[in-house]
Design an enzyme around this catalytic site. Sequence first.
Site, short mmCIF file in Angstrom:
data_model
loop_
_atom_site.label_atom_id
_atom_site.label_comp_id
_atom_site.label_asym_id
_atom_site.label_seq_id
_atom_site.Cartn_x
_atom_site.Cartn_y
_atom_site.Cartn_z
CG HIS A 168 -2.01 0.88 1.32
ND1 HIS A 168 -1.88 2.24 1.20
CD2 HIS A 168 -3.32 0.63 1.48
CE1 HIS A 168 -3.08 2.79 1.31
NE2 HIS A 168 -3.96 1.83 1.47
CG ASP A 213 -10.60 3.96 -2.64
OD1 ASP A 213 -9.79 3.15 -3.13
OD2 ASP A 213 -11.11 3.84 -1.51
CD GLU A 272 -3.37 1.38 -2.09
OE1 GLU A 272 -3.95 0.34 -1.74
OE2 GLU A 272 -3.88 2.50 -1.95
#
Length: 299
Positions: A168, A213, A272
Amino acid sequence: MILDILKRDFGIEGSLDVVEGMNGFPKVVMTHVSGATSEIYLHGAHLTSWRATDGTELSFLSRAAKFEQGKPIRGGIPICFPQFSGQGPLPAHGFVRTMDWELCRTQLLDNGAVASEFQVTDTAETRAMWPHPFALGMRVVLAEDSVTLSLRVVNTGSQPLAFQIALHTYFGVADIGRTFVLGLEGTERVDTLREWVRETENRSRIGFSAETDSIYPNAPDSLRVEDEARGLSVAIEKKSMPDVVVWNPWIQKSRRMEDFGDDEYLRMVCVETGCIEAKQTLPPEGSWEGITRLTYGFI
Ligand code: BG6
């Protein structure tokens, strides 16, 4: 006491030391002869700093990050395993980011790179949440202009082992308004903020002006983060880690996160890498390995 033992067993004069980090947590500090450095806490085997040869910090660590047992560190490179985010019943991003890992090996390689290896295995506590024996290793190799993280999972049990896994990675940037992620054009994007709608990414340079996101399943193995304001770029090369997540919490979510400064979304972006969309499944004694290399350069 434990620090003295770790220093004695793993220290490499001029290249690697084990020191007391925040809140007394042990931290491995690797120094390349060029001046590049990286720091990794045994708590989570969590890389919290990666500095270029001139001292420029390339990673991001929140000023509000907590260094507490049972809590993940905000920033750096958390390791997500065996679950990604809230995609299952386990704590967010799984449980290894809050475990104390073992430092198993350190090396000064012939080419001058400095390496350290960490491992975590199942415990009574992990088996109570997730009844699977496993061994997870991470090797970090620091070179002049790169840091390479290799993850290895071994199924040490007698049943198949299915897991998600990710690095991450938080990148530190000078100005999110002048930060771009390159290399994802033409890849499918799953927008988790818009009911997980799937669309083709049509931007060749992804910029940021709102909460982001997104999951990019089966993304290309070479990507780049450009920090235009500092004139820096970091190339991301990955192997056997098919999926990419691009995340920035922006204003409201930053305020909701207690271990993150309200204005810090301006100075970070997460890109990520991992196995997120499809779980990896290993037969007994089977193993999986994935690699992500970050290399910095100038724009
Ligand atoms: C990202 C997820 O990977 O991690 C986000 O896509 C999540 O949804 C973020 O908010 C941070 O997670 P956490 O558990 O470290 O706050």
